[in-house]
Design a protein around this motif. Structure first.
Motif, PDB file in Angstrom:
ATOM      1  N   VAL A  79       0.832  -1.204   0.000  1.00  0.00           N
ATOM      2  CA  VAL A  79       0.000   0.000   0.000  1.00  0.00           C
ATOM      3  C   VAL A  79       0.866   1.254   0.000  1.00  0.00           C
ATOM      4  O   VAL A  79       0.594   2.226  -0.721  1.00  0.00           O
ATOM      5  N   LEU A  80       1.932   1.257   0.801  1.00  0.00           N
ATOM      6  CA  LEU A  80       2.828   2.417   0.854  1.00  0.00           C
ATOM      7  C   LEU A  80       3.483   2.666  -0.505  1.00  0.00           C
ATOM      8  O   LEU A  80       3.573   3.820  -0.953  1.00  0.00           O
ATOM      9  N   LEU A  81       3.932   1.610  -1.163  1.00  0.00           N
ATOM     10  CA  LEU A  81       4.541   1.771  -2.484  1.00  0.00           C
ATOM     11  C   LEU A  81       3.552   2.391  -3.463  1.00  0.00           C
ATOM     12  O   LEU A  81       3.889   3.297  -4.230  1.00  0.00           O
ATOM     13  N   GLY A  82       2.325   1.901  -3.440  1.00  0.00           N
ATOM     14  CA  GLY A  82       1.314   2.446  -4.340  1.00  0.00           C
ATOM     15  C   GLY A  82       0.960   3.881  -4.020  1.00  0.00           C
ATOM     16  O   GLY A  82       0.801   4.716  -4.926  1.00  0.00           O
ATOM     17  N   LEU A  83       0.841   4.215  -2.733  1.00  0.00           N
ATOM     18  CA  LEU A  83       0.505   5.584  -2.345  1.00  0.00           C
ATOM     19  C   LEU A  83       1.604   6.563  -2.733  1.00  0.00           C
ATOM     20  O   LEU A  83       1.328   7.660  -3.237  1.00  0.00           O
ATOM     21  N   VAL A  84       2.855   6.170  -2.505  1.00  0.00           N
ATOM     22  CA  VAL A  84       3.974   7.054  -2.855  1.00  0.00           C
ATOM     23  C   VAL A  84       4.020   7.288  -4.356  1.00  0.00           C
ATOM     24  O   VAL A  84       4.186   8.418  -4.834  1.00  0.00           O
ATOM     25  N   GLN A  85       3.867   6.216  -5.121  1.00  0.00           N
ATOM     26  CA  GLN A  85       3.963   6.335  -6.571  1.00  0.00           C
ATOM     27  C   GLN A  85       2.848   7.188  -7.163  1.00  0.00           C
ATOM     28  O   GLN A  85       3.074   8.021  -8.046  1.00  0.00           O
ATOM     29  N   THR A  86       1.625   7.020  -6.681  1.00  0.00           N
ATOM     30  CA  THR A  86       0.506   7.766  -7.249  1.00  0.00           C
ATOM     31  C   THR A  86       0.468   9.218  -6.790  1.00  0.00           C
ATOM     32  O   THR A  86      -0.069  10.078  -7.494  1.00  0.00           O
ATOM     33  N   SER A  87       1.028   9.509  -5.620  1.00  0.00           N
ATOM     34  CA  SER A  87       0.964  10.876  -5.101  1.00  0.00           C
ATOM     35  C   SER A  87       2.217  11.690  -5.389  1.00  0.00           C
ATOM     36  O   SER A  87       2.228  12.897  -5.121  1.00  0.00           O
ATOM     37  N   LEU A  88       3.247  11.069  -5.936  1.00  0.00           N
ATOM     38  CA  LEU A  88       4.506  11.778  -6.172  1.00  0.00           C
ATOM     39  C   LEU A  88       4.348  13.023  -7.060  1.00  0.00           C
ATOM     40  O   LEU A  88       4.928  14.068  -6.749  1.00  0.00           O
ATOM     41  N   PRO A  89       3.593  12.971  -8.163  1.00  0.00           N
ATOM     42  CA  PRO A  89       3.445  14.191  -8.976  1.00  0.00           C
ATOM     43  C   PRO A  89       2.824  15.354  -8.214  1.00  0.00           C
ATOM     44  O   PRO A  89       3.150  16.520  -8.478  1.00  0.00           O
ATOM     45  N   LEU A  90       1.921  15.060  -7.280  1.00  0.00           N
ATOM     46  CA  LEU A  90       1.291  16.118  -6.499  1.00  0.00           C
ATOM     47  C   LEU A  90       2.284  16.818  -5.581  1.00  0.00           C
ATOM     48  O   LEU A  90       2.030  17.940  -5.134  1.00  0.00           O
ATOM     49  N   ALA A  91       3.405  16.160  -5.296  1.00  0.00           N
ATOM     50  CA  ALA A  91       4.440  16.766  -4.464  1.00  0.00           C
ATOM     51  C   ALA A  91       5.478  17.499  -5.298  1.00  0.00           C
ATOM     52  O   ALA A  91       6.004  18.530  -4.877  1.00  0.00           O
ATOM     53  N   VAL A  92       5.771  16.971  -6.488  1.00  0.00           N
ATOM     54  CA  VAL A  92       6.874  17.525  -7.275  1.00  0.00           C
ATOM     55  C   VAL A  92       6.563  18.926  -7.785  1.00  0.00           C
ATOM     56  O   VAL A  92       7.359  19.869  -7.605  1.00  0.00           O
ATOM     57  N   PHE A  93       5.418  19.112  -8.408  1.00  0.00           N
ATOM     58  CA  PHE A  93       5.178  20.358  -9.133  1.00  0.00           C
ATOM     59  C   PHE A  93       4.949  21.576  -8.238  1.00  0.00           C
ATOM     60  O   PHE A  93       5.388  22.674  -8.590  1.00  0.00           O
ATOM     61  N   PRO A  94       4.316  21.464  -7.063  1.00  0.00           N
ATOM     62  CA  PRO A  94       4.323  22.625  -6.157  1.00  0.00           C
ATOM     63  C   PRO A  94       5.727  23.001  -5.695  1.00  0.00           C
ATOM     64  O   PRO A  94       6.035  24.194  -5.538  1.00  0.00           O
ATOM     65  N   ILE A  95       6.589  21.999  -5.490  1.00  0.00           N
ATOM     66  CA  ILE A  95       7.962  22.292  -5.081  1.00  0.00           C
ATOM     67  C   ILE A  95       8.730  22.931  -6.230  1.00  0.00           C
ATOM     68  O   ILE A  95       9.574  23.804  -6.015  1.00  0.00           O
ATOM     69  N   VAL A  96       8.458  22.505  -7.465  1.00  0.00           N
ATOM     70  CA  VAL A  96       9.100  23.121  -8.632  1.00  0.00           C
ATOM     71  C   VAL A  96       8.808  24.612  -8.673  1.00  0.00           C
ATOM     72  O   VAL A  96       9.701  25.431  -8.942  1.00  0.00           O
ATOM     73  N   SER A  97       7.561  24.990  -8.393  1.00  0.00           N
ATOM     74  CA  SER A  97       7.206  26.414  -8.378  1.00  0.00           C
ATOM     75  C   SER A  97       7.993  27.163  -7.310  1.00  0.00           C
ATOM     76  O   SER A  97       8.446  28.291  -7.537  1.00  0.00           O
TER      77      SER A  97
END
Length: 273
Positions: free
Chosen positions: A142-160
Motif C-alpha cells: 500500500v505504501l509503495l502504491g501511495l507514494v507512486q501515485t501521489s509523487l506528482p502532487l508533491a513535485v510540481f508545487p515544489i518546482v514552483s
C-alpha cells in the motif's frame, strides 16, 4: 472577485455533497434520511474503527514523508535541466501516475511484486532468495502504491517554489564561505518551506482518502478508512454510518490542511523577517 466566480461555482457541488453527507450522518435511519440522531457517530466509537483511523493517518503520513523526500531532488533536477527535450521527457515520466488509470498502475504493481512476479522471479533465479518476498496485500504494498501515485502532487508545487528562489541568495551564501550543504539547509530549505508544507498537505489529503490503491494492493488486510467506508455501504448498507465515517475523514483532513497552512504562514513570516 469576478475572476474567482467560476472557481466558486465549481466548488458549490462539492459543498452541496458535503452538506448532504453531513445530513445523512445525523439521520435516525441507516438506509435513508429521516429524523436526527448522533447514533451513527456513537456506533463508530469502536476499537475496529479506531484502528482504521490510526492506520489511515499513519500510512498517509509515512507515504507523504517518502513522497516529499523523493520530490525535492526531482524538483531541483527538473528545474535545472537545460535541455528542453530532457525536461519534457522527465515531466512526462513524473506525470505518468496522473495520466494512467489507477487500476492499471495497481495491476502493474501486482505483476511486479507478486509472489511469482518479476521481482521475486528475478531474485529467485539469481539465487538471492529461496522463498518469495511478500510485498503485496500488506502495508508495504500500500505504501509503495501511495507514494507512486501521489509523487506528482508533491513535485510540481515544489518546482514552483524552487523557481521562485533568487540566485542572489545562493550566491551571497557562497561568497560568505558557506558549503553547498550549508547553503541548502540554511538558505534553500527555509525559502522552500511554504512550498513544502503546501505540497505535503495536498499529498496527505490525497493519501488519506485513497481507496483503489489500498483495496487492490492491501486487500482486506489493510483496512484504511476508504475501505471501511466502502464496507459500510456494501454489503452492510449502513449509509448513515458510512456518511459519519466520511465526515470524520473530511474533518481530520481539514485539520491537517489548516495546520499545514498555519505552519506555512508562520514560516513565511520568519523568512521575511
Amino acid at each position: 472577485m469576478a475572476f474567482s466566480l467560476p472557481a466558486l461555482i465549481a466548488i458549490l457541488p462539492f459543498l452541496g455533497a458535503c452538506f448532504y453527507i453531513f445530513r445523512f450522518s445525523i439521520s435516525g435511519e441507516q438506509s435513508r434520511i429521516e429524523g436526527f440522531s448522533i447514533q451513527p457517530y456513537l456506533d463508530l466509537m469502536t476499537p475496529y474503527f479506531g484502528r482504521s483511523v490510526w492506520l489511515t493517518l499513519r500510512l498517509a503520513f509515512i507515504a507523504t514523508l517518502l513522497a516529499m523526500v523523493m520530490a525535492v531532488p526531482l524538483a531541483f533536477l527538473l528545474t535545472n535541466l537545460r535541455s528542453p527535450f530532457a525536461r519534457r521527457s522527465l515531466t512526462i515520466v513524473i506525470l505518468l501516475p496522473l495520466i494512467l488509470n489507477l487500476l492499471v498502475q495497481a495491476y502493474g504493481w501486482i505483476l511486479l511484486l507478486g509472489p511469482s512476479g518479476v521481482l521475486n522471479s528475478t531474485l529467485r533465479s539469481l539465487g538471492i532468495i529461496e522463498r518469495p518476498i511478500f510485498l503485496l496485500f500488506n502495508e508495504t504494498g500500500v505504501l509503495l502504491g501511495l507514494v507512486q501515485t501521489s509523487l506528482p502532487l508533491a513535485v510540481f508545487p515544489i518546482v514552483s517554489s524552487v523557481r521562485g528562489i533568487s540566485r542572489e541568495h545562493l550566491e551571497a551564501a557562497s561568497s560568505l564561505g558557506a558549503s553547498h550543504w550549508r547553503t541548502f539547509f540554511d538558505v534553500t530549505v527555509p525559502l522552500l518551506r511554504p512550498g513544502l508544507f503546501g505540497a505535503a498537505s495536498i499529498v496527505f489529503a490525497f493519501n488519506a482518502s485513497a481507496f483503489a490503491i489500498p483495496l487492490l494492493l492491501g486487500g482486506r488486510r489493510v483496512q484504511m478508512m476508504g475501505i471501511a467506508i466502502r464496507d459500510m455501504i456494501s454489503p452492510l448498507f449502513n449509509w448513515s454510518g458510512a456518511a459519519a465515517a466520511g465526515m470524520i475523514l473530511i474533518f481530520v483532513t481539514l485539520i491537517v490542511l489548516l495546520f499545514s497552512a498555519w505552519l506555512a504562514r508562520m514560516t513565511s513570516e520568519k523568512v521575511e523577517h
